[in-house]
Design a protein around this motif. Structure first.
Motif, mmCIF file in Angstrom:
data_model
loop_
_atom_site.group_PDB
_atom_site.id
_atom_site.type_symbol
_atom_site.label_atom_id
_atom_site.label_comp_id
_atom_site.label_asym_id
_atom_site.label_seq_id
_atom_site.Cartn_x
_atom_site.Cartn_y
_atom_site.Cartn_z
ATOM 1 N N MET A 202 4.415 0.621 0.865
ATOM 2 C CA MET A 202 4.758 -0.084 2.101
ATOM 3 C C MET A 202 4.044 -1.432 2.158
ATOM 4 S SD MET A 202 4.705 3.107 4.692
ATOM 5 C CE MET A 202 5.920 2.536 5.849
ATOM 6 N N VAL A 203 4.774 -2.392 2.703
ATOM 7 C CA VAL A 203 4.251 -3.754 2.754
ATOM 8 C C VAL A 203 3.229 -3.879 3.877
ATOM 9 C CG1 VAL A 203 4.878 -6.136 3.227
ATOM 10 C CG2 VAL A 203 6.350 -4.725 1.821
ATOM 11 N N ILE A 204 2.100 -4.484 3.583
ATOM 12 C CA ILE A 204 1.140 -4.816 4.638
ATOM 13 C C ILE A 204 1.534 -6.187 5.165
ATOM 14 C CG2 ILE A 204 -1.290 -5.252 5.143
ATOM 15 C CD1 ILE A 204 -1.997 -3.245 2.981
ATOM 16 N N ARG A 205 2.056 -6.208 6.372
ATOM 17 C CA ARG A 205 2.700 -7.430 6.860
ATOM 18 C C ARG A 205 1.740 -8.590 7.031
ATOM 19 N NH1 ARG A 205 6.423 -5.156 11.566
ATOM 20 N NH2 ARG A 205 7.906 -4.025 10.278
ATOM 21 N N LYS A 206 0.512 -8.260 7.462
ATOM 22 C CA LYS A 206 -0.419 -9.361 7.727
ATOM 23 C C LYS A 206 -0.840 -10.053 6.437
ATOM 24 C CE LYS A 206 -2.138 -7.522 12.033
ATOM 25 N NZ LYS A 206 -2.405 -6.096 12.247
ATOM 26 N N LYS B 20 0.027 6.459 6.816
ATOM 27 C CA LYS B 20 -0.875 5.656 5.980
ATOM 28 C C LYS B 20 -1.626 4.696 6.901
ATOM 29 C CE LYS B 20 2.742 5.531 2.483
ATOM 30 N NZ LYS B 20 2.668 6.839 1.920
ATOM 31 N N LYS C 43 -17.685 1.044 7.041
ATOM 32 C CA LYS C 43 -16.790 -0.038 6.642
ATOM 33 C C LYS C 43 -17.569 -1.336 6.463
ATOM 34 C CE LYS C 43 -12.316 1.198 6.880
ATOM 35 N NZ LYS C 43 -11.491 1.456 8.033
ATOM 36 N N ASP D 214 -7.157 -3.912 5.057
ATOM 37 C CA ASP D 214 -8.308 -3.100 5.407
ATOM 38 C C ASP D 214 -9.318 -3.112 4.262
ATOM 39 O OD1 ASP D 214 -9.517 -1.152 7.274
ATOM 40 O OD2 ASP D 214 -9.401 0.130 5.519
ATOM 41 N N PRO E 86 -3.869 2.184 6.499
ATOM 42 C CA PRO E 86 -3.850 0.726 6.317
ATOM 43 C C PRO E 86 -2.552 0.100 6.837
ATOM 44 C CG PRO E 86 -4.580 1.793 4.300
ATOM 45 C CD PRO E 86 -4.130 2.875 5.218
ATOM 46 N N ILE E 87 -1.456 0.859 6.744
ATOM 47 C CA ILE E 87 -0.177 0.352 7.236
ATOM 48 C C ILE E 87 -0.145 0.433 8.764
ATOM 49 C CG2 ILE E 87 2.333 0.611 7.088
ATOM 50 C CD1 ILE E 87 1.132 -0.140 4.463
ATOM 51 N N MET F 272 -9.022 0.049 13.257
ATOM 52 C CA MET F 272 -8.507 1.276 12.657
ATOM 53 C C MET F 272 -9.279 2.492 13.155
ATOM 54 S SD MET F 272 -8.381 2.519 8.759
ATOM 55 C CE MET F 272 -7.374 1.357 7.934
ATOM 56 N N LYS G 201 11.827 -2.049 6.232
ATOM 57 C CA LYS G 201 10.540 -2.643 6.588
ATOM 58 C C LYS G 201 9.784 -3.075 5.363
ATOM 59 C CE LYS G 201 10.152 -0.703 10.991
ATOM 60 N NZ LYS G 201 9.271 -0.418 12.057
ATOM 61 N N VAL H 9 -2.545 0.292 10.922
ATOM 62 C CA VAL H 9 -3.345 -0.748 11.574
ATOM 63 C C VAL H 9 -2.684 -2.110 11.388
ATOM 64 C CG1 VAL H 9 -4.930 -1.362 9.716
ATOM 65 C CG2 VAL H 9 -5.734 -1.375 12.050
ATOM 66 N N ASP H 10 -1.926 -2.253 10.305
ATOM 67 C CA ASP H 10 -1.215 -3.513 10.055
ATOM 68 C C ASP H 10 -0.050 -3.690 11.018
ATOM 69 O OD1 ASP H 10 -0.542 -5.849 8.448
ATOM 70 O OD2 ASP H 10 1.213 -4.684 7.873
ATOM 71 N N ARG H 11 0.656 -2.593 11.290
ATOM 72 C CA ARG H 11 1.873 -2.691 12.117
ATOM 73 C C ARG H 11 1.592 -2.535 13.608
ATOM 74 N NH1 ARG H 11 6.061 -1.067 8.025
ATOM 75 N NH2 ARG H 11 5.329 -2.439 6.376
ATOM 76 N N TRP I 88 0.859 -1.191 0.000
ATOM 77 C CA TRP I 88 0.000 0.000 0.000
ATOM 78 C C TRP I 88 0.886 1.229 0.000
ATOM 79 C CZ3 TRP I 88 -4.826 0.805 -1.204
ATOM 80 C CH2 TRP I 88 -5.410 2.041 -0.900
ATOM 81 N N ILE J 36 -5.837 -10.827 0.835
ATOM 82 C CA ILE J 36 -6.793 -9.719 0.694
ATOM 83 C C ILE J 36 -7.560 -9.528 1.994
ATOM 84 C CG2 ILE J 36 -9.060 -9.256 -0.335
ATOM 85 C CD1 ILE J 36 -6.984 -8.239 -2.119
#
Lengths: 476, 385
Positions: A213-217, B91, B155, A385, B93-94, B108, A476, B96-98, A210, A381
């Motif tokens: 940046m990588v979405i880790r999950k 960002k 959402k 989010d 989405p990032i 989020m 990261k 909430v991911d991290r 995104w 996916i």
């Protein structure tokens, strides 16, 4: 950050490839790619497998490993999960990949090449002292360039730190960065937001990205990749009636043409000490690679290979029966044995999408259903989010040499569109096979030549200050 | 070769020297060694301009204690949120991911809500609302108006929309096609109608008559004209009797709604009134209730006979019977009437007068017939005797 279309060159202010000349090293479990940032293909592509002589001396490079020498073992510093196991060999191999084609031996500086020195009575120059000085300098051929290394997304922290130590301590690079394969592959397509499906040799991985940046999950990987496909083909060959003999090139001295399905008429090479199994397997894989390139095809959809061809079709008339009516493709083994393949050439890939359709044998258990490609994408996916999902589904980048099977992008597209009927699914697969093979490297080349990336390098000073742990913080 | 020195070109212009450029960056200096002409001036290129970071609201312990405390958030976790925000370049989405704080499962929306509240509070503390610039105030408004519940339900809707089934998608596309088709047809009809209007109204008046092409505009026009008409002495318009059209309740004329009311109003000025046309209402029922006395008073007669077509005058009925087929007969009638005392001209032909006159005339005719009969009898007796 607005992304430029891939056809447009970056502005002079953004482009820094000429100023920095970073080295890009993209290491995979099948081949290792190296080259300078800003170039469009890696100059040096070296197989990751290496030959180990009985004396214990390792040999690297395409020429070395395919020569049938008595008693050589083919080994791979990577384990089956695509993670480096044998660090000493990996380090040597990577260094070989860089130095064999890219840096070479450095020219002796004009001040010390002896041409301008005073000569003694015999017209000779005292070289010994110079040699010593040269040796000092030659110790680290990589010390001149910043180094960007790619890594699989599931690379453990230990391996990352080890890579950094290797680059800083042994090679003495001035700056270093570690980036994920999937991330780089997306950059090669000019995408900062994408869902990357990378089909490699040992593993297939999915990475959601995104805005760079990588979405880790979202990171997932499965072993259904090129090597698994080779094993599928092997099993298919064994179950054919009659079984298909898989004879690699080095075994065949001469051959003569025979009709389809008739025993080969060939003279085979004689070895006083037959090559090891690992060598034979490597050579068999080369035959299988050409089989994959010329014969194997993915059923492009709609529906699965086993499913009924059309809603109105007569009972039991499935896609696989339809494929039997298509023109078959011939394949000739190195020893001249040849046959045609009809529906089997579709069936070997089907396991990538439908785990129940895979060939199974005692050595090859059925794949897990969640490892199939559509399921991998689905899992990735769902970890993102909700607002990002439509965008990601619209930017699926398919890359990796394993994805070069005919019609595979089309099949992934139809399967995913069935899975997500509402959002627009778009699978982007570069039609140029080189760009898909070297996707991650090309992305690294793009990244390394960007002025904006100049701020991201982890410098030697930082490494000295914080230690190898800095890699977790910065890359990261 | 002694002359070698002389043929050596002057290298100063193109001679190269190895220079060490230092390219400054925030974190490291790249020693860049390359050949370049001595007198070449290369602009110093730096990439520090790209070294950008997002800003997060800053607060110290005191500010936090006074303004930013929250039941569900500790200061440590708030600090952690700020650091993740910086690392992820803002960002969400990032972020909430991290976000991984002691295994918390914050959504989020929770994170956004906390971050925006802190941002808004810090912004307010730095510049009081009264002295904020317009952009700052808009930012403050946006930050403080964030509604996590609404966002969460949005959402949920988005997710529901994303995972719609195949048939729902098909249905939607079918509906969209239908709408498209209807709109296209509508446009065609509208064009045809426009075309027709142009043909009908050509040549057009100088004033644009098209301002009255909707029914409401026409109603308005009608009301306007009607209002002015009511001021005038001789009224040319008659209210339709429909309050919706006339704009007032016409109690004076409670005529039932004419089925042609809409049409009637269409072109009132051009065609004139249509009132002179025979009314379609049946004759035996009077539109207005009148008592017998009033009927007499106003001279209203309920006529059961079939009326002759065209306009007739009541006085005709007084003059016409006096004229017979022959002049002899006419003279005879005139003599009798004169004898009976009926004047030549009857000034007011009221229904009663006409009725009376008609009964006299009937008697005159009877008298004439009897006379004729008597003369005939006398003639026969003369012949016989």
């Amino acid at each position: 950050m607005a992304t430029l279309p891939p056809t447009q060159a970056p502005g002079p202010a953004e482009y820094a490839g000429d100023d920095i000349t970073a080295l890009i090293l993209d290491c995979g479990s099948y081949s290792t790619r190296a080259g300078f940032a800003g170039e469009d293909t890696p100059k040096s592509v070296v197989p990751t497998q290496y030959a180990l002589l009985p004396s214990g001396e390792p040999l690297y490079g395409e020429n070395a490993i395919h020569l049938p020498r008595p008693g050589i073992e083919i080994k791979n510093p990577y384990n089956t999960d695509g993670i480096v196991e044998d660090w000493d060999t990996a380090a040597e191999l990577w260094e070989y990949a860089v130095t064999s084609r890219l840096t070479g031996t450095r020219q002796t500086p004009a001040s010390r090449n002896g041409l301008n020195d005073d000569k003694d009575q015999n017209g000779d120059v005292n070289m010994e002292q110079e040699m010593e000085q040269q040796a000092d300098e030659q110790e680290s051929p990589l010390a001149e360039y910043p180094l960007l290394i790619s890594e699989p997304s599931w690379n453990p922290v230990k391996a990352r730190e080890k890579t950094m130590e290797l680059a800083m301590e042994e090679w003495g690079v001035p700056a270093f960065f570690l980036s994920k394969n999937g991330q780089l592959a997306a950059y090669s397509q000019g995408k900062a937001t994408a869902l990357v499906v990378d089909i490699g040799h040992q593993n297939t991985s999915v990475t959601a990205l995104w805005e760079g940046m990588v979405i880790r999950k979202s990171l997932h990987h499965s072993p259904l990749a090129g090597n698994w496909l080779n094993n599928q083909i092997r099993t298919m060959f064994a179950t054919q009636q009659p079984p298909v003999p898989l004879v690699p090139h080095f075994m065949v001295k001469t051959k003569s043409a025979v009709n389809a399905n008739e025993p080969a008429v060939a003279t085979y090479a004689e070895f006083s000490k037959p090559p090891t199994d690992s060598f034979r397997r490597l050579e068999e894989d080369r035959v299988l690679t050409s089989f994959k390139e010329s014969v194997v095809q993915t059923w492009p959809g709609p529906g699965r290979l086993e499913s009924s061809a059309a809603p109105g079709a007569p009972n039991g008339y499935s896609n696989i029966e339809y494929t039997r009516t298509l023109p078959p493709r011939p394949f000739e083994m190195p020893d001249g044995w040849n046959t045609v393949f009809t529906s089997d050439r579709y069936k070997v890939v089907e396991g990538l999408f439908d785990s129940r359709a895979a060939y199974t044998s005692p050595e090859q258990p059925a794949p897990r259903p969640e490892d199939a490609l559509p399921s991998l994408v689905n899992r990735a996916i769902n970890a993102c989010d909700v607002d990002t999902r439509p965008t990601l589904l619209n930017n699926i980048v398919l890359t990796g040499a394993g994805s070069l099977i005919e019609k595979l992008p089309e099949r992934l597209q139809t399967d995913l569109q069935t899975l997500f009927p509402n959002p627009k699914v778009r699978v982007l697969a570069n039609s140029n096979p080189v760009e898909r093979k070297f996707g991650a490297w090309i992305g690294g080349s793009v990244l390394g030549s960007l002025g904006t990336f100049h701020q991201m390098w982890v410098s030697r000073q930082e490494y000295e200050e914080f230690g190898a742990g800095v890699v977790e913080k910065r890359c990261k | 070769m002694a002359s070698a020195g002389h043929i050596t070109p002057n290298m100063s212009a193109i001679s190269k020297s190895r220079s060490e450029l230092r390219r400054p960056s925030r974190r490291w200096h790249l020693k860049d060694r390359r050949w370049k002409a001595v007198n070449q001036k290369e602009p110093e290129r730096t990439f520090t301009q790209y070294d950008v970071h997002v800003e997060t609201p800053s607060y110290d312990d005191e500010v936090y204690e006074n303004n930013l405390t929250h039941n569900e958030w500790t200061k440590d976790e708030t600090d952690y949120l700020m650091s993740v925000y910086r690392e992820a370049n803002g960002k969400w989405p990032i972020i909430v991911d991290r976000y991984d704080y002691e295994g918390s499962t914050r959504s989020m929306e929770d994170l956004k809500s906390r971050f925006y509240t802190v941002s808004a509070t810090v912004l307010r503390l730095q510049t009081p609302i009264s002295s904020m610039t317009a952009s700052d105030f808009t930012l403050y408004e946006t930050l403080s108006k964030f509604n996590p519940k609404q966002e969460a339900s949005r959402k949920q809707l988005a997710e529901g929309h994303l995972y719609r089934g195949r048939h729902e998608v098909d249905e939607e596309s079918v509906l969209l096609n239908e709408l498209q088709r209807i709109m296209l047809q509508q446009a065609t009809i509208e064009n045809e109608r426009e075309d027709l209007r142009r043909r009908l109204d050509y040549p057009r008046a100088n004033t644009n008559g098209y301002q009255y092409n909707s029914s409401s505009a026409l109603t308005q026009l009608w009301q306007q004209l009607l209002a002015t008409d009511r001021m005038k002495k001789n009224q040319r318009l008659r209210p339709t009797g429909h309050p919706g059209f006339d704009g007032f309740n016409s109690s004076t004329s409670a005529r039932p709604r004419d089925s042609n009311a809409g049409l009637d109003t269409n072109l009132p000025s051009r065609r004139g009134t249509r009132d002179s046309l025979p009314s379609a209402t049946p004759q035996n029922s009077l539109p207005v209730d009148l008592s017998a006395a009033e009927m007499v008073r106003f001279g209203v007669v309920q006529n059961q006979d079939k009326l002759p077509s065209g306009v007739t005058f009541a006085s005709d009925r007084l003059t016409k019977p006096r004229v017979a087929k022959s002049t002899v007969q006419t003279d005879k009638i005139a003599t009798i009437l004169q004898h009976a005392g009926v004047p030549e001209l009857i000034p007011l032909p009221t229904p009663a007068v006409i009725e009376q006159f008609e009964s006299i005339m009937a008697k005159v005719h009877t008298l004439l017939d009897i006379r004729k009969l008597a003369e005939k009898e006398e003639q026969e007796l003369k012949v016989l005797s």
